[in-house]
Design a protein around this motif. Structure first.
Motif, PDB file in Angstrom:
ATOM      1  N   GLN A   1     -13.702  38.109  20.416  1.00  0.00           N
ATOM      2  CA  GLN A   1     -13.175  37.677  19.122  1.00  0.00           C
ATOM      3  C   GLN A   1     -11.792  38.280  18.862  1.00  0.00           C
ATOM      4  O   GLN A   1     -10.864  37.594  18.425  1.00  0.00           O
ATOM      5  N   GLN A   2     -11.634  39.568  19.149  1.00  0.00           N
ATOM      6  CA  GLN A   2     -10.357  40.235  18.912  1.00  0.00           C
ATOM      7  C   GLN A   2      -9.266  39.656  19.808  1.00  0.00           C
ATOM      8  O   GLN A   2      -8.128  39.447  19.372  1.00  0.00           O
ATOM      9  N   ALA A   3      -9.623  39.373  21.085  1.00  0.00           N
ATOM     10  CA  ALA A   3      -8.644  38.788  22.005  1.00  0.00           C
ATOM     11  C   ALA A   3      -8.236  37.394  21.556  1.00  0.00           C
ATOM     12  O   ALA A   3      -7.070  37.003  21.675  1.00  0.00           O
ATOM     13  N   ARG A   4      -9.184  36.630  21.033  1.00  0.00           N
ATOM     14  CA  ARG A   4      -8.851  35.293  20.533  1.00  0.00           C
ATOM     15  C   ARG A   4      -7.889  35.370  19.355  1.00  0.00           C
ATOM     16  O   ARG A   4      -6.916  34.605  19.261  1.00  0.00           O
ATOM     17  N   ILE A   5      -8.155  36.294  18.427  1.00  0.00           N
ATOM     18  CA  ILE A   5      -7.294  36.442  17.257  1.00  0.00           C
ATOM     19  C   ILE A   5      -5.896  36.886  17.674  1.00  0.00           C
ATOM     20  O   ILE A   5      -4.883  36.371  17.184  1.00  0.00           O
TER      21      ILE A   5
ATOM     22  N   ALA B   1      -4.464  36.310  20.460  1.00  0.00           N
ATOM     23  CA  ALA B   1      -3.798  35.211  21.155  1.00  0.00           C
ATOM     24  C   ALA B   1      -3.388  34.093  20.207  1.00  0.00           C
ATOM     25  O   ALA B   1      -2.762  33.123  20.628  1.00  0.00           O
ATOM     26  N   GLY B   2      -3.761  34.207  18.931  1.00  0.00           N
ATOM     27  CA  GLY B   2      -3.390  33.196  17.954  1.00  0.00           C
ATOM     28  C   GLY B   2      -4.173  31.911  18.095  1.00  0.00           C
ATOM     29  O   GLY B   2      -3.668  30.835  17.749  1.00  0.00           O
ATOM     30  N   LEU B   3      -5.410  31.990  18.595  1.00  0.00           N
ATOM     31  CA  LEU B   3      -6.231  30.805  18.822  1.00  0.00           C
ATOM     32  C   LEU B   3      -7.366  30.749  17.803  1.00  0.00           C
ATOM     33  O   LEU B   3      -7.937  31.783  17.445  1.00  0.00           O
ATOM     34  N   THR B   4      -7.690  29.536  17.373  1.00  0.00           N
ATOM     35  CA  THR B   4      -8.856  29.330  16.521  1.00  0.00           C
ATOM     36  C   THR B   4     -10.071  29.020  17.394  1.00  0.00           C
ATOM     37  O   THR B   4      -9.942  28.733  18.586  1.00  0.00           O
ATOM     38  N   VAL B   5     -11.245  29.075  16.777  1.00  0.00           N
ATOM     39  CA  VAL B   5     -12.468  28.741  17.517  1.00  0.00           C
ATOM     40  C   VAL B   5     -12.430  27.286  17.964  1.00  0.00           C
ATOM     41  O   VAL B   5     -12.875  26.940  19.063  1.00  0.00           O
ATOM     42  N   ASP B   6     -11.876  26.398  17.122  1.00  0.00           N
ATOM     43  CA  ASP B   6     -11.770  24.987  17.491  1.00  0.00           C
ATOM     44  C   ASP B   6     -10.895  24.807  18.732  1.00  0.00           C
ATOM     45  O   ASP B   6     -11.208  24.015  19.620  1.00  0.00           O
ATOM     46  N   GLU B   7      -9.784  25.546  18.794  1.00  0.00           N
ATOM     47  CA  GLU B   7      -8.880  25.427  19.949  1.00  0.00           C
ATOM     48  C   GLU B   7      -9.544  25.960  21.220  1.00  0.00           C
ATOM     49  O   GLU B   7      -9.394  25.377  22.294  1.00  0.00           O
ATOM     50  N   VAL B   8     -10.264  27.058  21.108  1.00  0.00           N
ATOM     51  CA  VAL B   8     -10.970  27.595  22.284  1.00  0.00           C
ATOM     52  C   VAL B   8     -12.054  26.623  22.736  1.00  0.00           C
ATOM     53  O   VAL B   8     -12.257  26.394  23.927  1.00  0.00           O
ATOM     54  N   SER B   9     -12.744  26.008  21.791  1.00  0.00           N
ATOM     55  CA  SER B   9     -13.782  25.033  22.136  1.00  0.00           C
ATOM     56  C   SER B   9     -13.192  23.832  22.849  1.00  0.00           C
ATOM     57  O   SER B   9     -13.747  23.337  23.834  1.00  0.00           O
ATOM     58  N   ALA B  10     -12.032  23.342  22.377  1.00  0.00           N
ATOM     59  CA  ALA B  10     -11.394  22.191  23.016  1.00  0.00           C
ATOM     60  C   ALA B  10     -10.914  22.526  24.424  1.00  0.00           C
ATOM     61  O   ALA B  10     -10.954  21.692  25.324  1.00  0.00           O
TER      62      ALA B  10
END
Length: 283
Positions: A34-38, A40-49
């Motif tokens: 979660q911290q790495a995603r934040i 990286a400036g990515l949302t959960v929707d973007e990671v899912s896509a």
């Protein structure tokens, strides 16, 4: 002597995580992702896509809930996929998962694929109208054929001028007809063996189990997106580039530009690959 709490009761117990993991062991797997995603400036929707992992599963993993992954094999696959998407080394996370959740699981048959990538074919209803029409046509044809043969009494007599020798020669089967025809080569294998030099040709086969694959050409146009059953094989061709996504890479064999590709893919592993007219190169 007083009756009350013992000295040990005045000290709070240490918080423990799953399978005995302590709070001082550092951030949990879900917290790291979660911290790495934040960052990286990515949302959960973007990671899912980008990963094709469903949004509810990503939320559950970030809360260290792996029950929705469908088993240890798929949980490890999701951890590896999400870590790469947020630019984190997956090796320490997989090692921690093995320590906290019971070690490396034994390989399981690739029956259900990733929940995010399961595709069910639509069941078609039988076309009863077409079946009835075909049956009526068959009955009419049979009646007409029977009436025609019954009215022709001389149909079974020999033709005038035909000799017994000619009849025997016509009835005698040729010796060459009894020989079995040479088996035709598999069209896909022939196409791979004779792969043109000015194109890229990829053959995907699933000898070890069922897998899900997605194939696109150089323009991003989807050539195939769906399940590949065990024992099936498909070939794809493009002038410049073929992009692949393998849902259960351990069950897949690849041949690119007429050459078999050596790999060490594991069951349940998701792989994204790109091949061009030159040497095969991982995407």
């Amino acid at each position: 002597m007083s009756i009350g709490k013992s000295p040990e009761d005045d000290h709070p117990t240490e918080d423990t995580g799953p399978a005995g993991a302590r709070a001082d062991d550092g951030p949990t797997i879900g917290r790291v992702l979660q911290q790495a995603r934040i960052e990286a400036g990515l949302t959960v929707d973007e990671v899912s896509a980008a990963t094709r992992v469903r949004i509810p599963i990503i939320h559950a993993i970030e809360q260290d809930d792996f029950s929705r992954c469908g088993g240890d094999v798929y949980a490890r696959g999701h951890i590896r996929t999400l870590a790469r998407a947020v630019r984190v080394d997956p090796a320490p996370l997989l090692e921690r998962y093995a320590t906290e959740y019971g070690g490396r699981p034994a390989p399981t048959p690739a029956a259900p694929l990733f929940e995010a990538e399961r595709i069910r074919p639509e069941r078609r209803r039988p076309n009863w109208t077409a079946a009835m029409v075909a049956a009526i046509v068959a009955v009419i044809g049979f009646v007409g054929f029977t009436a025609f043969n019954g009215g022709d009494d001389g149909a079974g007599s020999p033709t005038a001028g035909a000799t017994p020798a000619a009849s025997k020669s016509a009835a005698k089967p040729s010796t060459g007809a009894s020989r079995p025809a040479d088996p035709k080569p598999d069209p896909s294998d022939s196409a791979i063996a004779a792969a043109p030099q000015d194109k890229v040709t990829v053959k995907v086969s699933a000898p070890d189990g069922r897998s899900w694959i997605s194939v696109k050409d150089q323009n991003g146009r989807t050539l195939f997106d769906g399940p590949l059953e065990q024992g099936d094989a498909k070939s794809f061709e493009d002038k410049q580039r073929i992009d692949l996504v393998l849902g259960n890479a351990g069950a897949i064999d690849l041949a690119v530009n007429g050459k078999a590709v050596e790999d060490d893919f594991q069951p349940g592993q998701v792989e994204r690959l790109t091949y061009t007219k030159g040497d095969p190169a991982a995407g």
